[in-house]
Design an enzyme around this catalytic site. Structure first.
Site, mmCIF file in Angstrom:
data_model
loop_
_atom_site.group_PDB
_atom_site.id
_atom_site.type_symbol
_atom_site.label_atom_id
_atom_site.label_comp_id
_atom_site.label_asym_id
_atom_site.label_seq_id
_atom_site.Cartn_x
_atom_site.Cartn_y
_atom_site.Cartn_z
ATOM 1 N N CYS A 25 0.834 -1.193 0.000
ATOM 2 C CA CYS A 25 0.000 0.000 0.000
ATOM 3 C C CYS A 25 0.874 1.251 0.000
ATOM 4 O O CYS A 25 2.088 1.182 0.112
ATOM 5 C CB CYS A 25 -0.949 0.020 1.191
ATOM 6 S SG CYS A 25 -0.129 0.357 2.744
ATOM 7 N N CYS A 35 3.770 2.007 2.602
ATOM 8 C CA CYS A 35 5.013 1.275 2.429
ATOM 9 C C CYS A 35 5.873 1.926 1.349
ATOM 10 O O CYS A 35 7.097 2.000 1.461
ATOM 11 C CB CYS A 35 4.735 -0.179 2.050
ATOM 12 S SG CYS A 35 3.368 -0.868 2.979
#
Lengths: 75, 327
Positions: free
Chosen positions: A10, A13
């Site tokens: 996502c 990150c």
């Protein structure tokens, strides 16, 4: 030095990845930076809330997005 | 009490742009401007303040706290902790696996997954500031109850058979102590980091919610809202509308505000809010990695029924006790 960024892909990150690159550039250090998306590995580190930042096998930060400055301090 | 955001909206829309109050576009724009100011200001203030006081309640600590407890205690804790832990959808999977690996019963894990997206402290404080403490308390109480009962119901169906095989095989390590900077500056940096990160993540959703609220406020006639928004079919309709729609609990607040201002029933509004926050396609797709469709389908069905009951319950209670602010 090996840096692993734990996450399931996502945006958070990705941000950690970018901040890590920025920190490396700022401190002039080199490291192998790897994005880890495999759940078994992530949990093997004991991290339940991604993103996570692992330096040379030790979990330094989990569950939040560290700033480039913070990462630079850890290096 | 002077509302600075209403004042700014008044000046901008009715004053500077000279749009007439009561006209659809004018009212919609007014609502939009007012709520954007109000909500973002409060969002920043609340998240920042909470960031200062939040002793890092991490899922790892929650997990260690819950494991080994009696089912009743574990379930209660999961609901309570789900309500106060911040939650990012992409953490659903490792969290689920971590809980399962610790031997925490599946029903308890589901309780946590129900309350986490629905109730977060920022949404609650925001709800309280905009719609009053009574409403916020009702929302929290209803959410916790749904979480508690929802978990029990899920468990009755023995969802273990729907968990993907690999989940049972994962061994979880211990992350160990992380360095936490508790100095004033450290806490400021942490709080500010949290604020920036959360706002960055949800600002589009909040803007969307405010936009929908503004359209509702400006264009939906009061009689229509009051007729359709109360009565027997309004609750299931509201819940079903919320299922495909996705927004965070925070983003749903301006829509709820607009609905209540127009006289939509309290229960209908609450049911809608919960449905929007707790049931989302992205979340289901993420959880699909750890549980199969029957479990997810059951999860959605249980929540839908629960929200409908909450909606009817509060519509009924409101007609007796008059909690909501009228139009």
């Amino acid at each position: 030095m090996k840096i692993e960024i734990l996450g399931s892909g996502c945006k958070s990150c990705q941000t950690v990845y970018e901040n890590t690159q920025a920190a490396l550039t700022a401190t002039g250090k080199t490291a192998e930076v790897v994005k880890v998306e495999d759940m078994a590995t992530i949990l093997g580190y004991g991290v339940m809330k991604t993103p996570g930042l692992v330096i040379d096998g030790t979990v330094k930060i989990s569950g939040r997005i560290p700033t480039a400055e913070e990462i630079a301090n850890l290096l | 009490m002077i509302d600075p955001f209403r004042w700014i909206a008044d000046i901008l829309i009715y004053g500077a742009l000279g749009l007439p109050q009561g006209e659809h576009l004018a009212d919609a724009l007014h609502f939009f401007v007012m709520d954007v100011g109000k909500i973002f200001f409060m969002l920043v203030a609340i998240i920042y303040l909470m960031g200062w006081f939040r002793a890092l309640v991490s899922p790892e600590k929650v997990r260690n706290f819950i494991r080994g407890r009696s089912k009743f205690a574990a379930r209660g804790m999961a609901c309570g902790l789900g309500a106060v832990t911040p939650f990012c959808s992409c953490s659903s999977v490792p969290l689920f696996i971590g809980f399962v690996e610790a031997g925490i019963p599946l029903g308890v894990t589901f309780s946590f997954l129900i309350t986490s997206p629905m109730i977060n402290e920022v949404a609650v404080v925001l709800l309280a500031s905009i719609l009053g403490w009574k409403l916020a308390a009702l929302y929290v109480a209803a959410g916790l109850t749904v979480g508690f009962v929802g978990g029990i119901v899920m468990e009755r169906f023995k969802p273990e058979k729907w968990v993907e095989a690999y989940v049972w095989k994962i061994q979880m390590g211990e992350a160990g102590e992380q360095t936490v900077d508790n100095s004033l500056r450290g806490r400021h940096l942490y709080a500010w980091g949290e604020t920036a990160a959360i706002v960055k993540r949800i600002w589009t959703w909040v803007l969307l919610g405010i936009g929908v609220g503004a359209l509702f406020h400006g264009y939906v006639p009061v009689d229509l809202a009051q007729n359709l928004g109360n009565g027997l079919f309004s609750v299931p309709a509201a819940v079903l509308m919320g299922v495909p729609l996705y927004n965070s609990a925070i983003g749903a607040i301006p829509v709820a505000e607009a609905m209540l201002l127009k006289g939509v029933g309290l229960g209908t509004t609450l049911a809608f809010m919960m449905s929007v926050a707790a049931l989302s396609v992205p979340e289901m797709l993420i959880l699909r990695k750890v549980v199969r469709w029957p479990a997810l389908g059951l999860f959605c069905l249980v929540l839908t029924c629960a929200f409908i009951l909450v909606g009817f319950g509060f519509n009924g209670l409101d007609s007796l006790l008059h909690f909501s602010r009228g139009a």
